[in-house]
Design a protein around this motif. Structure first.
Motif, PDB file in Angstrom:
ATOM      1  N   GLY A  12      -4.896 -30.235  13.437  1.00 37.43           N
ATOM      2  CA  GLY A  12      -5.071 -30.429  14.868  1.00 37.43           C
ATOM      3  C   GLY A  12      -4.391 -29.379  15.729  1.00 37.43           C
ATOM      4  O   GLY A  12      -4.488 -29.437  16.958  1.00 37.43           O
ATOM      5  N   PHE A  13      -3.692 -28.429  15.110  1.00 38.15           N
ATOM      6  CA  PHE A  13      -3.071 -27.354  15.886  1.00 38.15           C
ATOM      7  C   PHE A  13      -4.145 -26.458  16.490  1.00 38.15           C
ATOM      8  O   PHE A  13      -5.203 -26.229  15.885  1.00 38.15           O
ATOM      9  CB  PHE A  13      -2.174 -26.477  15.006  1.00 38.15           C
ATOM     10  N   SER A  14      -3.854 -25.923  17.668  1.00 36.44           N
ATOM     11  CA  SER A  14      -4.743 -24.944  18.295  1.00 36.44           C
ATOM     12  C   SER A  14      -3.901 -24.023  19.162  1.00 36.44           C
ATOM     13  O   SER A  14      -2.734 -24.312  19.448  1.00 36.44           O
ATOM     14  CB  SER A  14      -5.810 -25.643  19.148  1.00 36.44           C
ATOM     15  N   VAL A  15      -4.482 -22.916  19.571  1.00 31.06           N
ATOM     16  CA  VAL A  15      -3.811 -21.993  20.486  1.00 31.06           C
ATOM     17  C   VAL A  15      -4.759 -21.677  21.633  1.00 31.06           C
ATOM     18  O   VAL A  15      -5.985 -21.752  21.487  1.00 31.06           O
ATOM     19  CB  VAL A  15      -3.372 -20.689  19.775  1.00 31.06           C
ATOM     20  N   GLN A  16      -4.170 -21.310  22.757  1.00 34.08           N
ATOM     21  CA  GLN A  16      -4.956 -20.953  23.936  1.00 34.08           C
ATOM     22  C   GLN A  16      -5.170 -19.441  23.985  1.00 34.08           C
ATOM     23  O   GLN A  16      -4.412 -18.669  23.393  1.00 34.08           O
ATOM     24  CB  GLN A  16      -4.225 -21.406  25.214  1.00 34.08           C
ATOM     25  N   GLU A  17      -6.178 -19.034  24.702  1.00 34.54           N
ATOM     26  CA  GLU A  17      -6.427 -17.605  24.902  1.00 34.54           C
ATOM     27  C   GLU A  17      -5.216 -16.963  25.574  1.00 34.54           C
ATOM     28  O   GLU A  17      -4.753 -17.431  26.621  1.00 34.54           O
ATOM     29  CB  GLU A  17      -7.668 -17.417  25.783  1.00 34.54           C
ATOM     30  N   GLU A  31      -4.024 -14.855  16.167  1.00 37.37           N
ATOM     31  CA  GLU A  31      -4.679 -13.872  17.037  1.00 37.37           C
ATOM     32  C   GLU A  31      -6.195 -13.979  16.921  1.00 37.37           C
ATOM     33  O   GLU A  31      -6.908 -13.779  17.906  1.00 37.37           O
ATOM     34  CB  GLU A  31      -4.207 -12.457  16.691  1.00 37.37           C
ATOM     35  N   GLY A  32      -6.678 -14.321  15.739  1.00 38.62           N
ATOM     36  CA  GLY A  32      -8.114 -14.513  15.558  1.00 38.62           C
ATOM     37  C   GLY A  32      -8.649 -15.680  16.364  1.00 38.62           C
ATOM     38  O   GLY A  32      -9.857 -15.776  16.623  1.00 38.62           O
ATOM     39  N   LEU A  33      -7.736 -16.571  16.795  1.00 40.34           N
ATOM     40  CA  LEU A  33      -8.124 -17.731  17.604  1.00 40.34           C
ATOM     41  C   LEU A  33      -7.834 -17.515  19.090  1.00 40.34           C
ATOM     42  O   LEU A  33      -7.970 -18.441  19.887  1.00 40.34           O
ATOM     43  CB  LEU A  33      -7.386 -18.975  17.102  1.00 40.34           C
ATOM     44  N   GLY A  34      -7.402 -16.295  19.438  1.00 37.74           N
ATOM     45  CA  GLY A  34      -7.216 -15.962  20.845  1.00 37.74           C
ATOM     46  C   GLY A  34      -5.797 -15.788  21.320  1.00 37.74           C
ATOM     47  O   GLY A  34      -5.558 -15.338  22.438  1.00 37.74           O
ATOM     48  N   ALA A  35      -4.805 -16.157  20.500  1.00 39.90           N
ATOM     49  CA  ALA A  35      -3.404 -15.997  20.904  1.00 39.90           C
ATOM     50  C   ALA A  35      -2.987 -14.535  20.823  1.00 39.90           C
ATOM     51  O   ALA A  35      -3.705 -13.694  20.266  1.00 39.90           O
ATOM     52  CB  ALA A  35      -2.501 -16.860  20.022  1.00 39.90           C
ATOM     53  N   LYS A  36      -1.811 -14.240  21.355  1.00 39.67           N
ATOM     54  CA  LYS A  36      -1.261 -12.888  21.295  1.00 39.67           C
ATOM     55  C   LYS A  36       0.103 -12.945  20.614  1.00 39.67           C
ATOM     56  O   LYS A  36       1.020 -13.597  21.110  1.00 39.67           O
ATOM     57  CB  LYS A  36      -1.119 -12.302  22.702  1.00 39.67           C
ATOM     58  N   VAL A  37       0.249 -12.258  19.480  1.00 42.61           N
ATOM     59  CA  VAL A  37       1.539 -12.192  18.797  1.00 42.61           C
ATOM     60  C   VAL A  37       2.414 -11.185  19.534  1.00 42.61           C
ATOM     61  O   VAL A  37       2.036 -10.018  19.707  1.00 42.61           O
ATOM     62  CB  VAL A  37       1.381 -11.797  17.313  1.00 42.61           C
TER      63      VAL A  37
END
Length: 199
Positions: free
Chosen positions: A100-105, A130-136
């Motif tokens: 259920g974890f997710s990340v925002q753009e 990062e592939g899901l839109g986050a920024k490392v």
């Protein structure tokens, strides 16, 4: 804070012939689970690491750790920084975000490990989010095997897989490491991976 003494006192600095997660062999192994089994020590280490990160003024929304080794370190660091915590895990050889974890753009993520050797698992976790839109925005670890260089703009050795992003760690452990095909320890013993044989 004497990190080497803490690892030694906790029985977390092992000597022998070990197979590292990088595939290399070494006569020393850092078993962070032995340090992190004490909640008080885990909290103190995370708070010390959090101070370094806060002094850098780096903006962080979320801590992400690769399972399994990084979870406790990452969770404690997230608590010390007052940010969200998530973890990635390997499924059929690929690092994925589940449960259920997710990340925002554009969500700013710091990837945290217990130990960084070449940074391979940390990089996989970072690539996943990062592939899901986050920024490392950086990487962190309790301890570092010395291949990757710490700092806000590190210049890494060739074997390090981390990009030139901020890398925070509490201590560098510069132990000899050998590729398995050129390991002098193999002349006398077989490499073991702690945790895989009951230790």
């Amino acid at each position: 804070m004497d990190i080497r003494k803490i690892y030694t006192d906790c029985g977390a600095l092992l000597e022998g012939h070990f197979l590292l997660s990088s595939g290399n062999h070494s006569n020393f192994y850092l078993q962070s689970a032995k340090v992190l089994e004490d909640p008080k020590i885990a909290s103190e280490l995370a708070e010390a690491l959090a101070v370094e990160i806060q002094q850098s003024k780096l903006e962080i929304d979320t801590i992400c750790s690769p399972a399994l080794g990084g979870i406790l370190a990452g969770y404690e660091l997230a608590r010390a920084l007052g940010v969200r915590f998530i973890f990635t895990e390997r499924v059929q050889g690929e690092m994925v975000l589940r449960r259920g974890f997710s990340v925002q753009e554009g969500e700013k993520v710091l990837v945290c490990e217990d130990i960084i050797t070449t940074g391979g698992s940390a990089m996989e976790a970072g690539a996943c989010v990062e592939g899901l839109g986050a920024k490392v925005v950086g990487f962190a670890s309790l301890a570092n095997r010395g291949i990757c260089q710490r700092g806000l703009k590190p210049t890494h050795k060739e074997a390090c897989k981390l990009p030139a992003l901020p890398f925070f760690t509490l201590a560098d452990f510069n132990f000899d490491m050998y590729p398995p095909e050129n390991c002098p320890l193999c002349q006398h013993s077989q490499a073991i991976k702690p945790g895989s044989r009951g230790n």
